[in-house]
Design an enzyme around this catalytic site. Structure first.
Site, PDB file in Angstrom:
ATOM      1  CG  ASP A  66      -0.166  -0.249   2.347  1.00 42.70           C
ATOM      2  OD1 ASP A  66       0.458  -0.224   2.727  1.00 42.70           O
ATOM      3  OD2 ASP A  66      -1.120  -0.752   3.534  1.00 42.70           O
ATOM      4  CG  ASP A 135      -8.590  -1.470  11.942  1.00 45.26           C
ATOM      5  OD1 ASP A 135      -7.716  -1.882  11.379  1.00 45.26           O
ATOM      6  OD2 ASP A 135      -9.299  -0.121  11.079  1.00 45.26           O
ATOM      7  CG  HIS A 137      -5.577  -2.230   8.741  1.00 46.89           C
ATOM      8  ND1 HIS A 137      -5.847  -0.910   9.367  1.00 46.89           N
ATOM      9  CD2 HIS A 137      -4.703  -2.182   8.047  1.00 46.89           C
ATOM     10  CE1 HIS A 137      -4.539  -0.842   9.974  1.00 46.89           C
ATOM     11  NE2 HIS A 137      -3.462  -1.223   9.022  1.00 46.89           N
ATOM     12  CD  GLU A 142      -8.578   1.057   7.907  1.00 50.06           C
ATOM     13  OE1 GLU A 142      -8.833  -0.220   8.580  1.00 50.06           O
ATOM     14  OE2 GLU A 142      -7.780   2.141   8.329  1.00 50.06           O
TER      15      GLU A 142
HETATM   16  C1  GLP Z   1       0.204   0.141   8.864  1.00 46.88           C
HETATM   17  C2  GLP Z   1       0.342  -0.493   7.262  1.00 46.88           C
HETATM   18  C3  GLP Z   1      -0.044  -1.820   7.069  1.00 46.88           C
HETATM   19  C4  GLP Z   1       0.571  -2.958   8.523  1.00 46.88           C
HETATM   20  C5  GLP Z   1      -0.370  -2.039   9.703  1.00 46.88           C
HETATM   21  C6  GLP Z   1       0.558  -2.585  10.991  1.00 46.88           C
HETATM   22  O1  GLP Z   1      -1.655   0.366   8.440  1.00 46.88           O
HETATM   23  N1  GLP Z   1      -0.864  -0.334   6.533  1.00 46.88           N
HETATM   24  O2  GLP Z   1       0.278  -2.587   5.968  1.00 46.88           O
HETATM   25  O3  GLP Z   1       0.027  -4.462   9.146  1.00 46.88           O
HETATM   26  O4  GLP Z   1      -0.212  -0.444   9.928  1.00 46.88           O
HETATM   27  O5  GLP Z   1       1.625  -2.296  11.044  1.00 46.88           O
HETATM   28  P1  GLP Z   1       1.991  -2.689  12.481  1.00 46.88           P
HETATM   29  O6  GLP Z   1       3.503  -3.441  12.190  1.00 46.88           O
HETATM   30  O7  GLP Z   1       3.607  -1.515  13.079  1.00 46.88           O
HETATM   31  O8  GLP Z   1       1.393  -2.434  13.843  1.00 46.88           O
END
Ligand code: GLP
Length: 258
Positions: A66, A135, A137, A142
């Site tokens: 993303d 949440d 995702h 989302e």
């Molecule tokens: C962001 C990214 C996701 C990722 C998420 C969790 O929102 N778009 O791809 O999985 O964060 O991040 P973290 O691994 O820092 O908790």
């Protein structure tokens, strides 16, 4: 699904780096799906040690999940810059083979369509690395995302913007939109590898792994994938009803070496 409860994601990173190194040695043109965030970092760091030890990742392709809309690719907070800093550079990937959706394109939906086509023409993703949002995702899909969705523009939830505000000076600076691979796009990868750590992920992990398959928790779609490995630390596993059973399965894994 193989659900492995670990003391730390460093432990998981070691195991998976070894496995990925073997996959890449067998197929130097492996296509990796790359995630940003803190959860996959121990894997990338462990892989860096294999690269220092001689693993050649120059012909590996990468597709990020993303990208924000509204910040330039050159901005250090963009996922383009993050992937370059945390993955492409340290692992010695060829930048021309590493792709991130163009969040700063004049027409982001066209950019999203081009991204889908690029994944297809690379032959699809072999191993998709994933984190999970608090949440539920996946990528930036989302709650409410279609389980069959393809790469497209999405609106970030308030919770996601708050979670990601740590990378910006103020909450107001956090973009409201993004381009993300769809859940259908992610599900096309041949293998999924998800990492989660910390108590803030416990609810999302329980819903994703043991709840109903539902767009309410987008990550629950992985229950429909035939090849999934999930690593969670004890805090992220705290809401799993069957945690003891997953540990039992892992201790009693059939020996497939002979
Ligand atoms: C962001 C990214 C996701 C990722 C998420 C969790 O929102 N778009 O791809 O999985 O964060 O991040 P973290 O691994 O820092 O908790």
């Amino acid at each position: 699904m193989e659900i492995i409860i670990v003391e730390s994601l460093e432990e998981a990173g070691e195991v998976e780096a070894k496995r990925l190194a073997r996959i890449i040695n067998e197929n130097p043109e492996t296509v990796l799906g790359l995630a940003t965030g803190s959860s996959p970092l121990p894997l990338y760091q462990a892989m860096e040690r294999y690269v220092s030890g001689g693993l050649n990742m120059r012909n590996v392709s990468g597709f990020a999940l993303d990208e924000y809309i509204g910040i330039a690719a050159s901005d250090e907070r963009s996922y383009t810059a993050t992937i370059e800093r945390e993955v492409t550079g340290p692992l010695g990937l060829n930048p021309e083979l590493v792709h991130v959706p163009e969040g700063d394109a004049a027409d982001p939906q066209q950019a999203a369509d081009r991204y889908e086509a690029a994944i297809k023409s690379a032959g699809g993703v072999d191993v998709q690395i994933l984190g999970i949002g608090s949440d539920g995702h996946l990528g930036f899909n989302e709650p409410g995302s279609s389980l069959a969705s393809r790469t497209r523009i999405k609106t970030l939830s308030q919770l996601t913007r708050e979670d990601n505000a740590r990378f910006f000076s103020t909450l107001d600076e956090v973009p409201r939109h993004c381009i993300t691979q769809g859940l259908g796009t992610i599900m096309d990868a041949r293998q999924l590898l998800l990492f989660a750590q910390g108590a803030t992920k416990a609810e999302a992990i329980a819903a994703a792994l043991e709840g109903p398959v539902s767009s309410r928790c987008p990550a629950s779609v992985i229950q429909l994938h035939p090849s999934v490995t999930v690593y969670v630390d004890n805090s992220a596993a705290a809401g799993l009803e069957l945690a003891d059973f997953y540990k039992y399965i892992h201790r009693n894994k059939p020996d497939q070496s002979s």
